[in-house]
Design a protein around this motif. Structure first.
Motif, PDB file in Angstrom:
ATOM      1  N   LYS A 136       0.822  -1.207   0.000  1.00  0.00           N
ATOM      2  CA  LYS A 136       0.000   0.000   0.000  1.00  0.00           C
ATOM      3  C   LYS A 136       0.856   1.257   0.000  1.00  0.00           C
ATOM      4  N   ASN A 159       0.434   4.167  -2.754  1.00  0.00           N
ATOM      5  CA  ASN A 159      -0.059   5.476  -2.330  1.00  0.00           C
ATOM      6  C   ASN A 159       1.013   6.537  -2.157  1.00  0.00           C
ATOM      7  N   ASN A 215      -0.727   5.219   5.246  1.00  0.00           N
ATOM      8  CA  ASN A 215      -2.071   4.660   5.071  1.00  0.00           C
ATOM      9  C   ASN A 215      -2.972   4.724   6.300  1.00  0.00           C
ATOM     10  N   LYS A 251       1.671  13.075   3.463  1.00  0.00           N
ATOM     11  CA  LYS A 251       0.700  12.127   2.922  1.00  0.00           C
ATOM     12  C   LYS A 251      -0.725  12.614   3.187  1.00  0.00           C
ATOM     13  N   PHE A 291       0.686  12.150  -1.593  1.00  0.00           N
ATOM     14  CA  PHE A 291       1.813  11.372  -2.064  1.00  0.00           C
ATOM     15  C   PHE A 291       3.070  12.149  -1.742  1.00  0.00           C
TER      16      PHE A 291
END
Length: 257
Positions: free
Chosen positions: A17, A21, A210, A249, A254
């Motif tokens: 992930k 991401n 995340n 993030k 990103f």
């Protein structure tokens, strides 16, 4: 040329992930169209989606990346295969590169590393050159000299959140610790401690990218009891602190790492 379709195959959930991401795929003129946690599922998705690029870990349960690529090539399914590895000097990695892969990325990798690898794939696609049709025949090398390293890597994957070291790894493998240290350094290019640190930071980056989670909790989950020390290590490897990484993030979505 249309955006290149990308499939990510990586068994570690947070790492997978994090890769999906943490990068601006649009800027790379790419689109992630699929993901899988092992080579068996990956081969099914790749056969269905026919991506331009496959980024795959080498060491995975059920079916590893090497076996997956061999299976796909036997089915005449071509793509730009980029291997993920923490092994800088693995003999079988170099064999795989010569036979099958466009490139490989050492984990944790940075944005520029990914960009360069994708450019190699793009150049091959634009020039119309085909990827190698040769079959990978490397199992004997894996089973022989690198067997201890494979087991050590698996030990890290299963225990990175615990208090482990080269000594505990050697005990787990039931070999002399000095011999283990020399072997690991020779075959991977890292000391065991360096590899463990990089692996922990890679997992931590996935968690931070995340989940809304405190840095101290991330540190504890990846095996650090001292969050300040963890932050120092993270910044040394990633270039920014865990909090800065997490904030970027959150507000940007990103980051070029």
């Amino acid at each position: 040329m249309n955006r290149l379709k990308v499939v990510i195959v990586e068994d570690e959930y947070y790492v997978r992930k994090g890769i999906i991401n943490s990068f601006d795929w649009g800027e790379l003129d790419c689109e992630v169209v699929g993901e899988a946690a092992n080579g068996k599922k990956g081969s099914e998705i790749i056969e269905e989606l026919r991506p331009d690029i496959v980024i795959t870990d080498i060491e995975m349960p059920v079916m590893d990346g090497i076996e997956m690529v061999r299976l796909l090539k036997n089915k005449q399914i071509e793509a730009g295969y980029i291997f993920l590895t923490a092994h800088q000097k693995f003999t079988y990695v170099h064999s795989a590169l010569k036979l099958e892969a466009v490139d490989y990325l050492l984990k944790p990798f940075r944005y520029e590393d990914l960009k360069n690898s994708i450019e190699k794939v793009r150049e091959k696609l634009q020039s119309g050159s085909s990827l190698s049709q040769e079959k990978i025949e490397i199992e004997k090398e894996i089973q022989a000299k690198n067997n201890y390293i494979k087991e050590a890597v698996l030990y890290v994957r299963n225990n990175y959140g615990k208090d482990i070291s080269n000594i505990t790894a050697a005990e787990h493998l039931d070999i002399n610790s000095a011999y283990f240290c020399r072997l690991f350094k020779k075959e991977t290019g890292y000391t065991f401690g360096q590899y463990l640190t990089h692996y922990r930071v890679n997992v931590a980056a996935g968690l931070l990218a995340n989940f809304d989670i405190r840095v101290a909790e991330v540190a504890e989950q990846v095996g650090y009891t001292d969050s300040n020390y963890f932050s120092q290590i993270f910044k040394k490897i990633m270039g920014i602190t865990p909090k800065e990484y997490q904030n970027e993030k959150k507000y940007i979505g990103f980051e070029h790492i």
